[in-house]
Write a protein that holds these residues in place. Structure first.
Motif, PDB file in Angstrom:
ATOM      1  N   ARG B 313       0.764  -1.215   0.119  1.00 18.79           N
ATOM      2  CA  ARG B 313      -0.102  -0.089   0.068  1.00 18.79           C
ATOM      3  C   ARG B 313       0.752   1.472   0.200  1.00 18.79           C
ATOM      4  NH1 ARG B 313      -5.313  -1.297   1.707  1.00 18.79           N
ATOM      5  NH2 ARG B 313      -5.174  -3.610   2.246  1.00 18.79           N
ATOM      6  N   ASP B 314       0.487   2.043  -0.797  1.00 16.46           N
ATOM      7  CA  ASP B 314       1.158   3.399  -0.751  1.00 16.46           C
ATOM      8  C   ASP B 314       0.981   4.511   0.338  1.00 16.46           C
ATOM      9  OD1 ASP B 314      -0.900   4.719  -1.742  1.00 16.46           O
ATOM     10  OD2 ASP B 314      -0.159   4.919  -3.565  1.00 16.46           O
ATOM     11  N   LYS B 316      -0.819   6.825   0.289  1.00 17.29           N
ATOM     12  CA  LYS B 316      -2.385   7.385   0.476  1.00 17.29           C
ATOM     13  C   LYS B 316      -2.862   5.918   0.954  1.00 17.29           C
ATOM     14  CE  LYS B 316      -1.671   9.647  -3.545  1.00 17.29           C
ATOM     15  NZ  LYS B 316      -2.330   9.420  -5.149  1.00 17.29           N
ATOM     16  N   GLU B 318      -3.563   3.211  -0.542  1.00 19.35           N
ATOM     17  CA  GLU B 318      -4.095   2.700  -1.592  1.00 19.35           C
ATOM     18  C   GLU B 318      -3.169   1.292  -2.018  1.00 19.35           C
ATOM     19  OE1 GLU B 318      -5.442   4.827  -4.870  1.00 19.35           O
ATOM     20  OE2 GLU B 318      -6.477   6.561  -3.456  1.00 19.35           O
TER      21      GLU B 318
END
Ligand code: HEM
Lengths: 331, 534
Positions: B313-314, B316, B318
């Motif tokens: 997940r990055d 943000k 996401e």
């Protein structure tokens, strides 16, 4: 018996087998030593021998000169030697079989150099015993027993390995077929090569004999080795037997197995290259025998080159190129 | 075959008797050249050259056998490599000089077969040769006298020689057999050509490709789906059989036996494949030595390994990447190495590189794989696995247009992520993830989760359209060879003459191949005619 016990038995029996080969070798050496005091009455004429190279071997070959005289002492030594060889072969066979039974699951005992050598030597000696009567191979006895002894000892001391399971790639009926054929051909080529070496040695000896004025015809070993034409013919017959088997092993069964295991039937892998080289050299040997001026000595030389390439493939490739070859299983 | 011995076969050619010196007239010169080329001596020399020429290919690594080794060799020998390149030593069996040897040999072979075939067909129909005037000169010769009439003796001889082709004369019988030896020889030499044709067909029109597929993954047989693809010179990629396959499952056993601890055995993959869109789906189990034949191509299982499943997940929150990643085994312990590229992540692209330990443990204080399997805990695959990664941020370089390997990171625009070492400095951040664990990356870069372990298989797909021809040729060659070596061409003559009220019988024989021995047969025949029962 457990698998491990079979493994131990195989090793122990091999030592007993070695002792009998040693006895056989000693007996045959004694046989030939005893021969020195017996004159070779029907000494092989140098002239008849020379004609082998001239292309008339059908004529000289068909009527071999009468066998040199032998003494009773020679014969009894010969019997001891042959008897000991027979006993040794039985132990040898037991050792090979136990080696196969030692693996779990049971398998053919040809998965590494140690086992290949063990079985190959057996083929040489069995081949010699089977042909002994028909071809009067008494002259080959010291060579074969000495060879078996030396090679087996080297095998046991330098190449010995624990019994292992086969990797999946080796579990194929084509392995069995390919390796049986390769071992039989190797054993036979080895017998043929021994004869070719003897041919060259005897030829040199005859040349020396005819050039020296010392007329004394000693009853030594070389004077009792058959005439050149006969050596040449025996060598040809053994090679003619081995060549189709090698053709089958290296160029039919091998590729079929390689296709199954590696997805290509021929890939110029070092092992394959040298199997091919051996095949071409032996084809050249058969050609040499059919070409005027190449019979006899030249053919013997080609046969020895062939044997050298065969052994190099077996020993050299594994040692020098081991990891570079897909066949490095036999390291 | 310059035979000088009496009664030598008329088969073969007289090429070895061609004059040694080249004549000057053009036609004569051409004929001379042809005779030289097709002489037995030339064949012999070419055979030696062929053997010798094959040697370098076993010493210098070959591009199409082991391209990695060949590349390494080139790097290690920078002065020799260009010379070798010129000499074709990295591709001996496709080089001009090696081809020249075997093409000359094949021309010589054809030049040898053609005239011999003509001679052979003539000889096939020929009658056995007339009885020689002086039988005593032949290699096998017996003579004796009997009481029977000459005609009776001849009749008995013909009866005895019924397996021969015989011709009767007034006072003699001439017999011959073993014609097939020469036929065998011709078949053998012809088959060498057939094998070569099969071999060439395969290398021109065949192909071989390798591809790595994760279990559950799909592969369609088009050129750009392959990781490596080696087509034959005349192969058209449009000819690829249009099949697609799915790797449903993969199985392997790693031995727990003390002797062979960790040795892989019994591995196989279960495939589902379709040979066309509307074709029925079929299944196959492939393993070592057991490829599956799909539409004329063979699919082999040649390797396997692990593909840890991760989710990244990055910053943000996401999901920027989720799925299996192929880690290549480094040794037989299946310690595996691989990289994860996450170009979709923001604020910056992420890269991970490191090791996968199938069953993690310490050996002598060193992190190691103590067992190559992942099933040490029954029912919970990967329970003892460990994924150990370094982290990189920046530009993965995927947009540069230069294709890059999926197994390595292009470090030129990447920066390694560090962490405080507790002594006021920093050190490289290393994440050690057990199955199910999630690690949070510093600086709000995101998180990575080690979800589980999948597997991959390496498949090889190959097609060799010439292999059946080559095999058939080889079997034919062996058959011909056996005939050529073991059929015994021989001639036998019996002559009778009245002498002092009795009949003098002469029996003679000639073995027409080198190394043959006819004494046994002649003895038998003589004994039969003499009415001695042996
Ligand atoms: C790829 C090349 C070749 C291979 C592998 C090959 C192989 C062989 C083999 C194994 C034999 C032994 C059969 C026997 O002893 O009866 C043989 C015999 C023979 N070959 Fe070849 N050969 C090749 C090329 C040639 C060529 C180019 C010629 C023509 C000059 C030729 C002429 C002969 C002849 C005349 C024999 C019969 C010898 C005899 O009567 O014993 N061969 N060849």
């Amino acid at each position: 018996m457990s698998h491990d016990e079979f493994g131990t038995l195989s090793d122990q029996v091999l030592w007993i087998c070695g002792v009998f080969y040693f006895i056989a070798l000693l007996a045959h050496l004694a046989e030939w030593a005893a021969g020195r005091s017996v004159p070779v009455s029907a000494a092989v004429p140098a002239a008849g021998a020379r004609s082998a190279a001239g292309g008339t071997d059908t004529i000289t070959g068909a009527r071999p000169p009468a066998a040199p005289e032998r003494s009773e002492r020679m014969d009894s030594f010969a019997r001891v030697g042959l008897g000991a060889t027979r006993v040794a072969v039985v132990f040898h066979l037991v050792s090979v079989v136990c080696r196969g039974l030692a693996a779990d699951p049971i398998r053919v005992p040809w998965s590494n150099m140690y086992e290949f050598t063990l079985t190959g030597t057996l083929v040489v000696v069995v081949g010699y015993l089977v042909l002994f009567k028909k071809y009067q191979l008494g002259w080959l006895s010291p060579v074969v027993t000495g060879f078996a002894l030396v090679v087996l000892m080297a095998d046991a001391l330098l190449l010995h390995q624990r019994v292992g399971t086969l990797t999946d790639a080796l579990e194929s009926p084509w392995l069995v077929i390919h390796v049986i054929a390769a071992i039989i051909a190797t054993g036979a080529f080895t017998l043929g090569g021994m004869t070719s070496v003897l041919y060259l040695v005897k030829e040199r000896w005859l040349e020396k004999q005819s050039s020296s004025t010392a007329a004394a015809a000693p009853g030594g070993y070389l004077s009792r080795v058959p005439a050149l034409a006969q050596l040449d013919r025996f060598s040809y017959q053994v090679h003619a037997f081995a060549f189709p088997i090698w053709t089958f092993a290296a160029l039919i069964a091998g590729p079929i197995w390689a296709r199954q295991a590696w997805g290509r039937y021929w890939g110029w892998d070092p092992k394959e290259v040298w199997a091919f080289i051996t095949w071409v050299v032996y084809a050249a040997y058969l050609h040499a025998r059919a070409t005027a001026g190449w019979k006899g000595r030249a053919a013997a030389v080609v046969a020895i080159i062939g044997l050298a390439t065969l052994w190099f493939n077996f020993v050299g490739i594994n040692f020098f190129f081991g990891s570079g070859s897909q066949h490095s299983y036999s390291k | 075959m310059a035979e000088q011995r009496p009664g030598a076969p008329e088969f073969g050619n007289d090429r070895d008797r061609a004059p040694e010196v080249a004549p000057l007239a053009p036609v004569a010169f051409l004929r001379w050249t042809w005779r030289q080329l097709t002489s037995m001596k030339t064949a012999l020399i070419l055979l030696f050259l062929l053997a010798l020429g094959a040697v370098p290919g076993s010493v210098v690594p070959q591009d199409n056998v082991d391209s990695v080794a060949a590349g390494r060799w080139r790097e290690a020998h920078s002065t020799l490599a260009p010379v070798y390149e010129k000499l074709g030593l990295f591709n001996v069996y496709g080089s001009a000089w090696f081809s020249a040897i075997y093409i000359l040999l094949m021309i010589s072979l054809v030049g040898c077969i053609l005239p011999r075939t003509r001679v052979y067909f003539r000889a096939m129909r020929a009658r056995p040769p007339r009885t020689p005037a002086n039988l005593a000169r032949l290699p096998e010769y017996r003579s004796f006298t009997v009481d029977q009439e000459p005609a009776d003796v001849l009749a008995r001889a013909r009866e005895r020689l019924s397996s021969y082709r015989t011709d009767g004369y007034e006072d003699s019988v001439s017999a011959e057999r073993g014609y097939l030896r020469e036929a065998g020889n011709l078949v053998f030499h012809l088959s060498v050509l057939i094998v070569l044709v099969g071999f060439a067909t395969g290398s021109l029109f065949g192909y071989k490709g390798g591809v790595v597929v994760v279990t559950g993954g799909q592969f369609a047989n088009v050129a750009n789906q392959y990781d490596e693809f080696v087509p034959g010179k005349l192969f058209d990629p449009a000819d690829l059989a249009p099949f697609a396959l799915t790797v449903k499952d993969f199985h392997v056993d790693f031995s727990t036996d003390a002797d062979e601890f960790g040795m892989a055995s019994d591995f196989y993959a279960d495939l589902e494949y379709q040979t066309a869109f509307d074709a029925p789906t079929r299944t196959a189990r492939i393993s070592v030595n057991h490829p599956v034949d799909v539409d004329g191509a063979q699919v082999y299982l040649i390797g396997h390994g692990y593909a840890p499943v991760v989710t990244v997940r990055d910053g943000k929150g996401e999901i920027a990447y989720s799925g299996p990643v192929i880690f290549l085994p480094q040794d037989t312990s299946f310690l595996s190495e691989g990289v994860i590229k996450v170009p979709e992540a923001s604020p910056s692209q992420l890269g991970f590189g490191g090791l996968f330990f199938p069953t993690y443990g310490l050996i002598g204080g060193q992190p190691s794989t103590i067992y190559p399997g992942i099933d040490a805990v029954p029912g919970d695959p990967g329970a003892d696995s460990l994924l150990s990664l370094f982290v990189y941020r920046g530009d993965l370089g995927l947009d540069s247009g230069i294709p890059q390997s999926v197994y390595s990171l292009d470090m030129s625009k990447l920066e390694q992520v560090k962490k405080a070492d507790g002594k006021g400095g920093t050190k490289n951040l290393r994440l050690d993830l057990a199955k199910g664990a999630t690690a949070t990356l510093p600086d709000g870069l995101g998180t990575i989760t080690f979800d589980g372990v999948s597997r991959f298989v390496k498949l090889q797909v190959s097609s060799n359209p010439g292999e059946k021809v080559a095999l058939a040729g080889m079997i034919l060659a062996l058959t011909g060879l056996l005939g050529s070596l073991f059929i015994r061409p021989r001639r036998v003559w019996v002559r009778v003459r009245r002498q002092d009220g009795r009949t003098l019988v002469e029996v003679a024989g000639l073995h027409r191949s080198s190394g043959g021995d006819l004494s046994g047969e002649i003895d038998d025949l003589a004994a039969h005619l003499e009415d001695r029962t042996t």
